[in-house]
Design a protein around this motif. Structure first.
Motif, PDB file in Angstrom:
ATOM      1  N   GLN A 242       0.759  -1.008  -0.127  1.00  0.00           N
ATOM      2  CA  GLN A 242       0.153  -0.092   0.000  1.00  0.00           C
ATOM      3  C   GLN A 242       0.928   1.250  -0.099  1.00  0.00           C
ATOM      4  N   LEU A 243       1.778   1.318   0.822  1.00  0.00           N
ATOM      5  CA  LEU A 243       2.639   2.546   0.950  1.00  0.00           C
ATOM      6  C   LEU A 243       3.346   2.754  -0.275  1.00  0.00           C
ATOM      7  N   GLY A 364       6.396  -6.586  -0.707  1.00  0.00           N
ATOM      8  CA  GLY A 364       4.872  -5.870  -1.310  1.00  0.00           C
ATOM      9  C   GLY A 364       4.937  -4.744  -2.005  1.00  0.00           C
ATOM     10  N   GLY A 365       5.889  -3.779  -1.536  1.00  0.00           N
ATOM     11  CA  GLY A 365       6.258  -2.560  -1.980  1.00  0.00           C
ATOM     12  C   GLY A 365       6.562  -2.750  -3.470  1.00  0.00           C
ATOM     13  N   PHE A 366       7.448  -3.674  -3.756  1.00  0.00           N
ATOM     14  CA  PHE A 366       7.743  -3.874  -5.338  1.00  0.00           C
ATOM     15  C   PHE A 366       6.638  -4.321  -6.123  1.00  0.00           C
ATOM     16  N   LEU A 367       5.521  -5.094  -5.625  1.00  0.00           N
ATOM     17  CA  LEU A 367       4.559  -5.654  -6.321  1.00  0.00           C
ATOM     18  C   LEU A 367       3.435  -4.394  -6.520  1.00  0.00           C
ATOM     19  N   GLY A 368       3.213  -3.605  -5.338  1.00  0.00           N
ATOM     20  CA  GLY A 368       2.289  -2.504  -5.446  1.00  0.00           C
ATOM     21  C   GLY A 368       2.717  -1.501  -6.425  1.00  0.00           C
ATOM     22  N   VAL A 369       4.122  -0.916  -6.466  1.00  0.00           N
ATOM     23  CA  VAL A 369       4.562  -0.193  -7.401  1.00  0.00           C
ATOM     24  C   VAL A 369       4.418  -0.638  -8.896  1.00  0.00           C
ATOM     25  N   TRP A 370       5.205  -1.933  -9.285  1.00  0.00           N
ATOM     26  CA  TRP A 370       5.057  -2.398 -10.354  1.00  0.00           C
ATOM     27  C   TRP A 370       3.596  -2.838 -11.025  1.00  0.00           C
ATOM     28  N   LEU A 371       2.962  -3.457 -10.364  1.00  0.00           N
ATOM     29  CA  LEU A 371       1.584  -3.721 -10.551  1.00  0.00           C
ATOM     30  C   LEU A 371       0.821  -2.269 -10.961  1.00  0.00           C
ATOM     31  N   GLY A 372       1.025  -1.365 -10.235  1.00  0.00           N
ATOM     32  CA  GLY A 372       0.330  -0.154 -10.466  1.00  0.00           C
ATOM     33  C   GLY A 372       0.689   0.483 -11.720  1.00  0.00           C
TER      34      GLY A 372
END
Length: 416
Positions: A242-243, A364-372
């Motif tokens: 999320q962050l 989680g941060g990697f996936l949040g930014v990349w998927l976004g």
């Protein structure tokens, strides 16, 4: 009823006498503020850089995703080095890499150079000089009575960096350009090096460290065989998802919905300001209520706040209101998470064991930014990622509930 702080060893008393706890906290907070600010401003550079070079948002998003992942990969190793040799060396090397990465990012005219500078170099730099190392130093150097609020203060200081730097980035980009702004931020990171001397301890000297005389391998085996630690690590994944997604993509998301990039910058700033209150409150509550329940409540509340933000019409009022609400919950997970690691295993390997929890956070941060970025380019919308954030919040709230809040059971040493 008050509890007496553990008495430091005679070898450590001189170090503590020369370095008052308040000075340690203030210098650690200043480092957290400086290092958290530029990475919290990454979303401000997304539109200028993609417009300058004609990249898609997935290109920029992948660079920040790599940064988050390598920040997480490097943190356990940086923590192990800090546990063995003290935090000052780690902070200095991290600050140098961070500064180099920001300056190189200013001249990254190809996707490969962007991924190397903003991704690899800054990611490893952050692993050595972010608030995680500062919190570990607090756990080792401060009396037990200081720790809960110090953890909250260190986290809140990072949030003040998030409040300060996005509007500063906006103003500097308008005045001197985005490249010059990155160079200014890079030189600012060098200030960490002299400040880090206040957190210096002799090699192998951890004045208030607790725990058995374990090897690193034994400490890791003990931690990952402990179900409560595994639950804590898994739950922390959502926080990173999320962050990182919000930090990187929120300004562009608001621009897509008709708001100015300035509103995006101020929303990120408000998140940082509100999180100062949230982090300090979380640190205070961590010593007064069940930490697992506190974590579960934070994640459930995030699900409600994000769902409301996506469903409400976009406006400056709803954007700033979202910033206040999510900011109160932003890094408030850190004090109870670090506190639980310290409760379960002591402080001897706190930097390393919290580092592995933080690795989950950064995956989680990697996936949040990349998927976004990826899903935006494929679907033309961030909506799917927002709703995935809601679902992950609920899952993390539930996964924290079975955690057992007590020190790990260890056999008593037998006399020879």
């Amino acid at each position: 009823m008050t509890h007496a702080a553990p008495r430091p060893s005679p070898a450590a008393q001189g170090s503590l006498a020369a370095r008052a706890p308040l000075a340690v906290v203030l210098c650690g907070c200043l480092i957290a503020m400086l290092t958290f600010g530029p990475r919290a401003s990454s979303g401000i550079f997304l539109l200028p850089m993609t417009h300058e070079y004609g990249w898609g948002r997935d290109t920029f998003g992948l660079a920040i995703a790599i940064q988050n992942l390598l920040w997480g990969v490097g943190t356990p190793f940086a923590g192990a080095v800090a546990d063995r040799f003290g935090v000052t060396r780690v902070l200095c090397v991290g600050a140098l890499l961070y500064a180099l990465g920001l300056i190189a990012m200013a001249y990254a005219a190809t996707p490969g150079l962007l991924h190397l500078s903003a991704g690899v170099i800054i990611g490893f730099g952050l692993s050595g000089c972010s608030f995680n190392i500062v919190l570990a130093a607090f756990g080792k150097m401060l009396p037990e009575s200081w720790r809960p609020l110090a953890f909250g203060a260190g986290t809140a200081a990072g949030s003040f960096g998030q409040f300060l730097f996005p509007p500063l980035a906006n103003g500097l980009i308008g005045a001197v350009g985005w490249q010059e702004t990155l160079i200014i931020f890079g030189f600012a990171m060098l200030m960490v090096m002299p400040i880090s001397l206040a957190l210096a301890t002799p090699a192998k000297s951890t004045p208030h460290a607790s725990g058995p005389q374990q090897s690193i391998g034994a400490a890791l085996r003990e931690a990952f065989r402990h179900p409560s630690y595994v639950f804590l690590v898994l739950g922390f994944f959502t926080c990173g998802f999320q962050l990182a997604f919000v930090t990187t993509h929120l300004p562009a998301y608001l621009a897509d919905r008709g708001l100015s990039i300035t509103i995006g910058g101020w929303t990120l700033a408000v998140i940082g300001l509100a999180n100062m209150v949230g982090s300090l409150t979380s640190g205070w509550l961590s010593s007064r209520m069940s930490r697992r329940w506190l974590l579960a409540l934070i994640y459930f509340a995030r699900a409600i706040v994000i769902a409301a933000f996506v469903l409400l019409p976009a406006s400056p009022v709803t954007s700033i209101g979202f910033g206040v609400a999510i900011g109160l919950l932003w890094l408030s997970t850190v004090p109870p998470t670090s506190g639980l690691v310290m409760l379960m295993f002591g402080t001897r390997y706190l930097a390393m064991l919290y580092g592995f929890a933080f690795f989950s956070h950064q995956v989680g941060g990697f996936l949040g930014v990349w998927l976004g970025g990826l899903l935006y380019e494929r679907l033309g919308s961030y909506d799917l990622v927002w709703w995935l954030s809601v679902a992950l919040s609920v899952a993390s709230g539930l996964i924290n509930l079975p955690i057992i809040e007590r020190p790990v059971a260890r056999p008593e040493p037998q006399p020879a």
